[in-house]
Scaffold this motif. Structure first.
Motif, PDB file in Angstrom:
ATOM      1  N   TYR A  70      17.171  38.432 -46.154  1.00 28.10           N
ATOM      2  CA  TYR A  70      16.687  38.025 -44.847  1.00 28.10           C
ATOM      3  C   TYR A  70      17.752  37.189 -44.145  1.00 28.10           C
ATOM      4  N   ALA A  71      17.742  37.279 -42.818  1.00 27.24           N
ATOM      5  CA  ALA A  71      18.692  36.535 -42.003  1.00 27.24           C
ATOM      6  C   ALA A  71      17.991  35.330 -41.395  1.00 27.24           C
ATOM      7  N   ASP A  72      18.671  34.220 -41.351  1.00 31.92           N
ATOM      8  CA  ASP A  72      18.120  33.002 -40.787  1.00 31.92           C
ATOM      9  C   ASP A  72      17.991  33.143 -39.272  1.00 31.92           C
ATOM     10  N   ASP A  73      16.772  32.942 -38.730  1.00 32.59           N
ATOM     11  CA  ASP A  73      16.533  33.151 -37.299  1.00 32.59           C
ATOM     12  C   ASP A  73      17.311  32.166 -36.439  1.00 32.59           C
ATOM     13  N   LEU A  74      17.452  30.926 -36.889  1.00 29.26           N
ATOM     14  CA  LEU A  74      18.218  29.954 -36.113  1.00 29.26           C
ATOM     15  C   LEU A  74      19.664  30.392 -35.995  1.00 29.26           C
ATOM     16  N   GLN A  75      20.244  30.869 -37.092  1.00 31.88           N
ATOM     17  CA  GLN A  75      21.630  31.337 -37.037  1.00 31.88           C
ATOM     18  C   GLN A  75      21.751  32.564 -36.146  1.00 31.88           C
ATOM     19  N   THR A  76      20.733  33.434 -36.187  1.00 35.96           N
ATOM     20  CA  THR A  76      20.721  34.612 -35.318  1.00 35.96           C
ATOM     21  C   THR A  76      20.716  34.198 -33.848  1.00 35.96           C
ATOM     22  N   VAL A  77      19.884  33.200 -33.519  1.00 32.43           N
ATOM     23  CA  VAL A  77      19.811  32.705 -32.138  1.00 32.43           C
ATOM     24  C   VAL A  77      21.144  32.091 -31.723  1.00 32.43           C
ATOM     25  N   ARG A  78      21.757  31.318 -32.606  1.00 32.75           N
ATOM     26  CA  ARG A  78      23.050  30.697 -32.288  1.00 32.75           C
ATOM     27  C   ARG A  78      24.144  31.738 -32.121  1.00 32.75           C
ATOM     28  N   ASP A  79      24.166  32.735 -33.001  1.00 33.66           N
ATOM     29  CA  ASP A  79      25.170  33.795 -32.885  1.00 33.66           C
ATOM     30  C   ASP A  79      24.986  34.584 -31.600  1.00 33.66           C
ATOM     31  N   ARG A  80      23.718  34.807 -31.236  1.00 28.21           N
ATOM     32  CA  ARG A  80      23.403  35.538 -30.007  1.00 28.21           C
ATOM     33  C   ARG A  80      23.652  34.688 -28.774  1.00 28.21           C
ATOM     34  N   GLY A  81      23.517  33.359 -28.954  1.00 29.55           N
ATOM     35  CA  GLY A  81      23.642  32.442 -27.826  1.00 29.55           C
ATOM     36  C   GLY A  81      22.450  32.485 -26.903  1.00 29.55           C
ATOM     37  N   GLY A 115       6.522  26.837 -13.811  1.00 30.00           N
ATOM     38  CA  GLY A 115       5.494  26.239 -14.644  1.00 30.00           C
ATOM     39  C   GLY A 115       6.068  25.310 -15.697  1.00 30.00           C
ATOM     40  N   PHE A 116       5.164  24.738 -16.475  1.00 25.53           N
ATOM     41  CA  PHE A 116       5.550  23.800 -17.529  1.00 25.53           C
ATOM     42  C   PHE A 116       6.423  24.472 -18.586  1.00 25.53           C
ATOM     43  N   ASN A 117       6.069  25.703 -18.982  1.00 25.21           N
ATOM     44  CA  ASN A 117       6.832  26.386 -20.025  1.00 25.21           C
ATOM     45  C   ASN A 117       8.297  26.611 -19.659  1.00 25.21           C
ATOM     46  N   PRO A 118       8.607  27.245 -18.524  1.00 27.93           N
ATOM     47  CA  PRO A 118      10.027  27.439 -18.213  1.00 27.93           C
ATOM     48  C   PRO A 118      10.782  26.131 -18.039  1.00 27.93           C
ATOM     49  N   ASP A 119      10.116  25.106 -17.512  1.00 22.80           N
ATOM     50  CA  ASP A 119      10.783  23.808 -17.359  1.00 22.80           C
ATOM     51  C   ASP A 119      11.088  23.188 -18.719  1.00 22.80           C
ATOM     52  N   LEU A 120      10.106  23.233 -19.642  1.00 21.75           N
ATOM     53  CA  LEU A 120      10.330  22.638 -20.959  1.00 21.75           C
ATOM     54  C   LEU A 120      11.343  23.448 -21.758  1.00 21.75           C
ATOM     55  N   PHE A 121      11.254  24.767 -21.697  1.00 20.67           N
ATOM     56  CA  PHE A 121      12.213  25.578 -22.451  1.00 20.67           C
ATOM     57  C   PHE A 121      13.625  25.467 -21.884  1.00 20.67           C
ATOM     58  N   ALA A 122      13.749  25.154 -20.604  1.00 19.27           N
ATOM     59  CA  ALA A 122      15.080  24.897 -20.054  1.00 19.27           C
ATOM     60  C   ALA A 122      15.696  23.686 -20.737  1.00 19.27           C
ATOM     61  N   GLU A 123      14.888  22.666 -20.983  1.00 20.04           N
ATOM     62  CA  GLU A 123      15.373  21.467 -21.679  1.00 20.04           C
ATOM     63  C   GLU A 123      15.623  21.752 -23.166  1.00 20.04           C
ATOM     64  N   ILE A 124      14.745  22.569 -23.778  1.00 23.68           N
ATOM     65  CA  ILE A 124      14.948  22.961 -25.175  1.00 23.68           C
ATOM     66  C   ILE A 124      16.258  23.728 -25.319  1.00 23.68           C
ATOM     67  N   GLY A 125      16.533  24.621 -24.363  1.00 19.19           N
ATOM     68  CA  GLY A 125      17.784  25.371 -24.387  1.00 19.19           C
ATOM     69  C   GLY A 125      19.000  24.469 -24.298  1.00 19.19           C
ATOM     70  N   LYS A 126      18.906  23.416 -23.470  1.00 24.65           N
ATOM     71  CA  LYS A 126      20.017  22.459 -23.367  1.00 24.65           C
ATOM     72  C   LYS A 126      20.249  21.753 -24.693  1.00 24.65           C
ATOM     73  N   GLU A 127      19.159  21.349 -25.347  1.00 20.23           N
ATOM     74  CA  GLU A 127      19.283  20.651 -26.632  1.00 20.23           C
ATOM     75  C   GLU A 127      19.876  21.568 -27.702  1.00 20.23           C
ATOM     76  N   MET A 128      19.485  22.832 -27.702  1.00 19.72           N
ATOM     77  CA  MET A 128      19.957  23.773 -28.715  1.00 19.72           C
ATOM     78  C   MET A 128      21.260  24.452 -28.318  1.00 19.72           C
ATOM     79  N   LYS A 129      21.676  24.224 -27.059  1.00 17.81           N
ATOM     80  CA  LYS A 129      22.921  24.809 -26.529  1.00 17.81           C
ATOM     81  C   LYS A 129      22.878  26.343 -26.549  1.00 17.81           C
ATOM     82  N   VAL A 130      21.748  26.895 -26.100  1.00 18.03           N
ATOM     83  CA  VAL A 130      21.598  28.346 -25.986  1.00 18.03           C
ATOM     84  C   VAL A 130      20.905  28.684 -24.673  1.00 18.03           C
TER      85      VAL A 130
END
Length: 335
Positions: A85-96, A119-134
């Motif tokens: 199995y492949a680690d999903d976090l690494q997959t997300v980072r490799d994909r960017g 909405g709340f979701n796109p605003d919060l995920f925009a911040e999550i993306g900044k934290e994860m750098k993706v």
């Protein structure tokens, strides 16, 4: 993910094996080569076979098969459970890119305004993306298709949010709570007959298919002196449209959703006083498998950072009118 391949072998005249049947299920590549999980059927104690290719498409050298029996089965099972199995976090980072499944008919969490997602979701995920750098990319689907899409690996996580329950926690991996889930009823603004929740007795009401609010509404409807009829809707916009047209007298949803709708269209909708059902928390959802553990942990770390510096509270005030402290972790067996 793991590539599952069943190979059926037959012995040739010179003592080698040839493939007489093959069945594959497509999955991700792991490490430097695509790995297969083989079940070999042969009459001999030991046979040889040729793997198809490595990642560059070059045929690989012939490999000796394990003697058939318990030892080979154990080895195959071990690889399937631990190494394939492949680690999903690494997959997300490799994909960017973090792929998010949602339904954009669920204001104030997720909806379209002039064709743009807000909405709340796109605003919060925009911040999550900044934290994860993706980068964060959303897929918009009818709600009944969202969780099956997650299980089919069409995206990495589901926005929703989703009410955290014991049954769902046994199947999915929840993030830290991002909100509370209490339920109420939306009615027509001109309706002066619905003044409390129990007034829906004997009438027709609506709720969201595949949502906890629908289960709670059905329980409420069945408990009344005169049972209420419950209609199911794929999304909130359809239920609200039928309510506005008078096809139902009330529509059940989370208090945040119905409150936003009533505030947005006060001449059309109003809130029936009171709430029903058990107060729950809501969160985002990942797959419950070893691949997803590190991804959900990274999303939780991002949410914690966003809460700590005040960005989360600002988004709560923007979309819900007030900020509320939420626990970092809850026990889903309580719900």
């Amino acid at each position: 993910m793991a590539l599952h391949v069943m190979l059926v072998f037959s012995e040739t005249g010179d003592g080698r094996c040839r493939i007489v049947a093959q069945q594959e299920t497509k999955v991700a590549t792991v490490g430097i080569a695509q790995i297969t999980d083989a079940l070999i059927v042969s009459s001999g104690a030991q046979r040889t076979f040729r793997r198809k290719s490595n990642e560059k498409g070059t045929p690989m050298k012939r490999q000796k098969c394990f003697p058939l029996g318990l030892a080979s089965v154990v080895a195959i099972s071990f690889l399937s459970a631990g190494a394939l199995y492949a680690d999903d976090l690494q997959t997300v980072r490799d994909r960017g890119e973090l792929l998010v499944g949602t339904e954009m008919q669920y204001a104030p969490y997720d909806f379209l305004e002039d064709g743009k997602q807000v909405g709340f979701n796109p605003d919060l995920f925009a911040e999550i993306g900044k934290e994860m750098k993706v980068k964060v990319t959303f897929s918009d689907l009818p709600w009944p298709s969202v969780l099956p899409g997650l299980e089919a690996h069409k995206f990495d996580i589901v926005a929703g949010p989703v009410s955290i329950t014991k049954e769902r926690a046994e199947r999915y991996h929840f993030t830290s709570p991002i909100g509370e889930s209490a339920f109420n009823l939306l009615k027509q603004a001109k309706d002066d007959k619905l003044n409390k929740i129990e007034d829906i007795a004997g009438k027709t009401v609506g709720g969201l298919r595949s949502e906890v609010s629908l289960d709670e509404l059905k329980t409420l409807a069945a408990s009344l002196p005169e049972k209420a009829e419950v209609r199911e809707y794929v999304d909130s916009s359809q239920g609200n449209a039928d309510l506005a047209a008078g096809r139902i007298v009330a529509f059940a949803n989370q208090t945040s959703n119905n409150g936003y709708t009533a505030a947005l269209r006060p001449k059309v909708f109003a809130i029936v006083p009171g709430t029903f059902g058990e107060l729950r928390y809501v969160g985002y959802v990942g797959r419950k498998d070893p691949e997803s553990d590190t991804l959900i942990a990274a999303v939780n770390d991002a949410i914690a950072a966003i809460k700590k510096d005040g960005r989360f509270a600002k988004l709560q005030k923007k979309w819900f009118g007030s900020a509320k402290d939420l626990p970092a972790v809850i026990d889903p067996t309580r719900y």
